[in-house]
Design an enzyme around this catalytic site. Structure first.
Site, PDB file in Angstrom:
ATOM      1  N   HIS A  14       0.878  -1.193   0.000  1.00 19.20           N
ATOM      2  CA  HIS A  14       0.000   0.000   0.000  1.00 19.20           C
ATOM      3  C   HIS A  14       0.903   1.227   0.000  1.00 19.20           C
ATOM      4  O   HIS A  14       1.503   1.585   1.019  1.00 19.20           O
ATOM      5  CB  HIS A  14      -0.882   0.020   1.249  1.00 19.20           C
ATOM      6  CG  HIS A  14      -1.856   1.163   1.288  1.00 19.20           C
ATOM      7  ND1 HIS A  14      -3.158   1.005   1.695  1.00 19.20           N
ATOM      8  CD2 HIS A  14      -1.746   2.468   0.965  1.00 19.20           C
ATOM      9  CE1 HIS A  14      -3.791   2.161   1.638  1.00 19.20           C
ATOM     10  NE2 HIS A  14      -2.939   3.065   1.189  1.00 19.20           N
ATOM     11  N   HIS A  16       1.551   5.374  -1.611  1.00 22.35           N
ATOM     12  CA  HIS A  16       1.220   6.581  -2.367  1.00 22.35           C
ATOM     13  C   HIS A  16       2.519   7.197  -2.889  1.00 22.35           C
ATOM     14  O   HIS A  16       3.423   7.514  -2.110  1.00 22.35           O
ATOM     15  CB  HIS A  16       0.509   7.602  -1.475  1.00 22.35           C
ATOM     16  CG  HIS A  16      -0.810   7.126  -0.951  1.00 22.35           C
ATOM     17  ND1 HIS A  16      -1.998   7.326  -1.613  1.00 22.35           N
ATOM     18  CD2 HIS A  16      -1.115   6.451   0.188  1.00 22.35           C
ATOM     19  CE1 HIS A  16      -2.982   6.795  -0.913  1.00 22.35           C
ATOM     20  NE2 HIS A  16      -2.478   6.258   0.188  1.00 22.35           N
ATOM     21  N   LEU A  17       2.591   7.369  -4.193  1.00 21.99           N
ATOM     22  CA  LEU A  17       3.755   8.007  -4.798  1.00 21.99           C
ATOM     23  C   LEU A  17       3.449   9.394  -5.342  1.00 21.99           C
ATOM     24  O   LEU A  17       4.362  10.118  -5.727  1.00 21.99           O
ATOM     25  CB  LEU A  17       4.298   7.135  -5.938  1.00 21.99           C
ATOM     26  CG  LEU A  17       5.052   5.870  -5.532  1.00 21.99           C
ATOM     27  CD1 LEU A  17       5.436   5.062  -6.765  1.00 21.99           C
ATOM     28  CD2 LEU A  17       6.280   6.210  -4.696  1.00 21.99           C
ATOM     29  N   ARG A  18       2.148   9.751  -5.405  1.00 23.43           N
ATOM     30  CA  ARG A  18       1.732  11.030  -6.003  1.00 23.43           C
ATOM     31  C   ARG A  18       2.201  11.102  -7.462  1.00 23.43           C
ATOM     32  O   ARG A  18       2.265  10.102  -8.144  1.00 23.43           O
ATOM     33  CB  ARG A  18       2.238  12.219  -5.166  1.00 23.43           C
ATOM     34  CG  ARG A  18       1.975  12.114  -3.669  1.00 23.43           C
ATOM     35  CD  ARG A  18       0.530  11.920  -3.315  1.00 23.43           C
ATOM     36  NE  ARG A  18       0.341  12.004  -1.858  1.00 23.43           N
ATOM     37  CZ  ARG A  18      -0.697  11.498  -1.225  1.00 23.43           C
ATOM     38  NH1 ARG A  18      -1.637  10.846  -1.890  1.00 23.43           N
ATOM     39  NH2 ARG A  18      -0.796  11.627   0.084  1.00 23.43           N
ATOM     40  N   ASN A  42      -5.297   7.301  -6.168  1.00 21.62           N
ATOM     41  CA  ASN A  42      -6.069   8.519  -5.852  1.00 21.62           C
ATOM     42  C   ASN A  42      -5.305   9.790  -6.220  1.00 21.62           C
ATOM     43  O   ASN A  42      -5.027  10.650  -5.383  1.00 21.62           O
ATOM     44  CB  ASN A  42      -6.496   8.545  -4.380  1.00 21.62           C
ATOM     45  CG  ASN A  42      -5.334   8.475  -3.414  1.00 21.62           C
ATOM     46  OD1 ASN A  42      -4.285   7.913  -3.713  1.00 21.62           O
ATOM     47  ND2 ASN A  42      -5.524   9.039  -2.227  1.00 21.62           N
ATOM     48  N   LYS A 100      -9.207  -0.402  -6.088  1.00 20.47           N
ATOM     49  CA  LYS A 100      -9.282   0.246  -4.785  1.00 20.47           C
ATOM     50  C   LYS A 100     -10.671   0.847  -4.555  1.00 20.47           C
ATOM     51  O   LYS A 100     -11.166   1.625  -5.370  1.00 20.47           O
ATOM     52  CB  LYS A 100      -8.222   1.352  -4.682  1.00 20.47           C
ATOM     53  CG  LYS A 100      -8.224   2.126  -3.358  1.00 20.47           C
ATOM     54  CD  LYS A 100      -7.878   1.212  -2.189  1.00 20.47           C
ATOM     55  CE  LYS A 100      -7.885   1.976  -0.854  1.00 20.47           C
ATOM     56  NZ  LYS A 100      -6.617   2.654  -0.607  1.00 20.47           N
ATOM     57  N   LEU A 220      -5.369   9.003   8.012  1.00 19.54           N
ATOM     58  CA  LEU A 220      -6.680   8.351   7.948  1.00 19.54           C
ATOM     59  C   LEU A 220      -6.492   6.954   7.368  1.00 19.54           C
ATOM     60  O   LEU A 220      -5.829   6.813   6.331  1.00 19.54           O
ATOM     61  CB  LEU A 220      -7.654   9.165   7.085  1.00 19.54           C
ATOM     62  CG  LEU A 220      -8.135  10.482   7.704  1.00 19.54           C
ATOM     63  CD1 LEU A 220      -8.956  11.275   6.689  1.00 19.54           C
ATOM     64  CD2 LEU A 220      -8.955  10.229   8.968  1.00 19.54           C
ATOM     65  N   ASP A 248       1.315   2.544   3.569  1.00 17.55           N
ATOM     66  CA  ASP A 248       0.454   3.716   3.382  1.00 17.55           C
ATOM     67  C   ASP A 248       1.277   4.994   3.472  1.00 17.55           C
ATOM     68  O   ASP A 248       0.787   6.045   3.910  1.00 17.55           O
ATOM     69  CB  ASP A 248      -0.700   3.742   4.387  1.00 17.55           C
ATOM     70  CG  ASP A 248      -1.782   4.756   4.036  1.00 17.55           C
ATOM     71  OD1 ASP A 248      -1.857   5.158   2.862  1.00 17.55           O
ATOM     72  OD2 ASP A 248      -2.547   5.161   4.944  1.00 17.55           O
ATOM     73  N   HIS A 252       2.929  14.519   1.776  1.00 15.12           N
ATOM     74  CA  HIS A 252       2.312  15.832   1.574  1.00 15.12           C
ATOM     75  C   HIS A 252       3.367  16.878   1.912  1.00 15.12           C
ATOM     76  O   HIS A 252       4.121  16.717   2.890  1.00 15.12           O
ATOM     77  CB  HIS A 252       1.110  16.054   2.501  1.00 15.12           C
ATOM     78  CG  HIS A 252      -0.068  15.181   2.220  1.00 15.12           C
ATOM     79  ND1 HIS A 252      -0.925  15.404   1.166  1.00 15.12           N
ATOM     80  CD2 HIS A 252      -0.541  14.092   2.868  1.00 15.12           C
ATOM     81  CE1 HIS A 252      -1.883  14.490   1.177  1.00 15.12           C
ATOM     82  NE2 HIS A 252      -1.677  13.677   2.190  1.00 15.12           N
ATOM     83  N   ALA A 264      -4.264  14.535   5.586  1.00 13.33           N
ATOM     84  CA  ALA A 264      -4.027  13.277   6.290  1.00 13.33           C
ATOM     85  C   ALA A 264      -2.961  12.470   5.564  1.00 13.33           C
ATOM     86  O   ALA A 264      -3.002  12.321   4.345  1.00 13.33           O
ATOM     87  CB  ALA A 264      -5.323  12.473   6.368  1.00 13.33           C
TER      88      ALA A 264
END
Length: 345
Positions: A14, A16-18, A42, A100, A220, A248, A252, A264
């Site tokens: 899980h 996030h790489l943006r 996302n 997802k 979150l 996760d 940011h 978050a």
């Protein structure tokens, strides 16, 4: 006392790489320690079609360091307009490894998520037929439900009815945060797994709120009471193959985190493996670390474990400095203590 530990190279189930400048800045921290990662879809706009996933995969591959063998495992963002035939085609050519589910409004960039599960049932039925896993952000978004109860309510209202309706659908409860979720996974006979993050293993809600709000601990699903953290540690270190690492890690820039309405997400990629090793060391479970970070996830996703090895060494080191990007600085998750383990380079 064990001072070194050699294990198969881990995967992150899980991540996030943006995109853009942030992707280029954060990817090196993941590809350094992990062979593969399930990539969250996302973005803005989200990755909803096979073409979107192929384009995003190409941008990730273009951002890799020279000589890197890191493999991004792509996912699709489930919307109420997603077409079963598109999901089937993406799965059959091997382009995506999961879909997802974000309940609309549950977390960062989830506005396009699902409000009515009945409207995505044909897609989920197709996924069960082609053995494509569903990754779920397991929280309800009903404003009447306390934020600390949303995972438990999701299990009762959404997840359990879905599993009864589609027992052949393989599901990953992502970033579980409660004893309720741990118990639910343990009670499942098949087709249910769960990822656990590094940060949910090491902090609780008191760490986030006592003595002042710590925005870089805000994520979150939100961190819970200490009894839930202890349940997560017990599950992760148990050797139970249904639990595996999904960091996760969610970068940011500081301006977005340290604001009146902060984003978050905890950016843990540079420290995830040392933190998890420290947890397993503290729980006298270093002999089960490889299963949690390197074996259980591939088994659930029906992929072979990695062949190459990495070595972790007991050695104190500071948390790395903030990551600088063209969009601003990204603070690395920090428990306030030096790291007790390091990955040998």
């Amino acid at each position: 006392m064990t001072d070194t530990l050699t294990i198969r190279r881990p995967d992150d189930w899980h991540l996030h790489l943006r995109d853009g400048a942030v992707l280029k800045a954060v990817l090196p921290h993941t590809e350094r320690d992990f062979a593969r990662a399930i990539i969250m879809p996302n973005l803005v706009p989200p990755v909803v079609t096979a073409a979107d996933a192929a384009d995003y995969r190409d941008r990730i591959l273009s951002a890799k360091s020279q000589g890197s063998r890191f493999q991004p495992l792509m996912t699709l963002y489930l919307t109420e307009e997603t077409q079963p035939k598109d999901v089937r085609a993406a799965a059959e050519i091997g382009l995506v490894k999961a879909v997802k589910l974000y309940p609309a409004g549950a977390t960062t960039n989830s506005a396009s998520g699902v409000r009515d599960m009945d409207r995505v049932m044909r897609v989920l039925e197709t996924m069960a037929q082609v053995n494509l896993p569903l990754c779920v952000h397991g929280e309800v978004t009903d404003a009447a439900i306390d934020i600390f109860d949303r995972e438990a309510v999701f299990i009762d209202r959404v997840l359990d009815p879905l599993r009864r309706r589609l027992p052949e659908l393989r599901i990953v409860m992502e970033h579980v945060t409660t004893a309720d979720a741990v118990d639910y996974v343990r009670a499942a006979e098949r087709h249910l797994g769960a990822t656990i993050t590094a940060h949910h293993l090491v902090i609780n809600r008191t760490h986030m709120l006592a003595g002042g709000i710590r925005p870089h601990y805000y994520c979150l699903p939100i961190v819970k009471r200490e009894r839930h953290r202890l349940a997560l540690r017990a599950a992760a270190t148990s050797g139970d193959a249904r639990f595996f690492l999904g960091t996760d890690s969610a970068p940011h820039v500081d301006a977005a985190k340290e604001s009146a309405c902060g984003c978050a997400g905890c950016y843990t990629a540079p420290v995830a493996l040392p933190l998890v090793a420290q947890v397993f060391d503290e729980e006298d479970a270093l002999d089960r670390l490889e299963a949690f970070v390197s074996l259980n996830g591939p088994a659930f996703y029906r992929l072979p474990p990695n062949e190459d090895m990495i070595t972790l060494r007991r050695a104190e080191a500071p948390v790395p400095p903030a990551v600088e990007t063209a969009q601003g600085s990204i603070t690395v998750f920090d428990t306030g203590r030096p790291l007790a383990w390091q990955v040998e380079r």
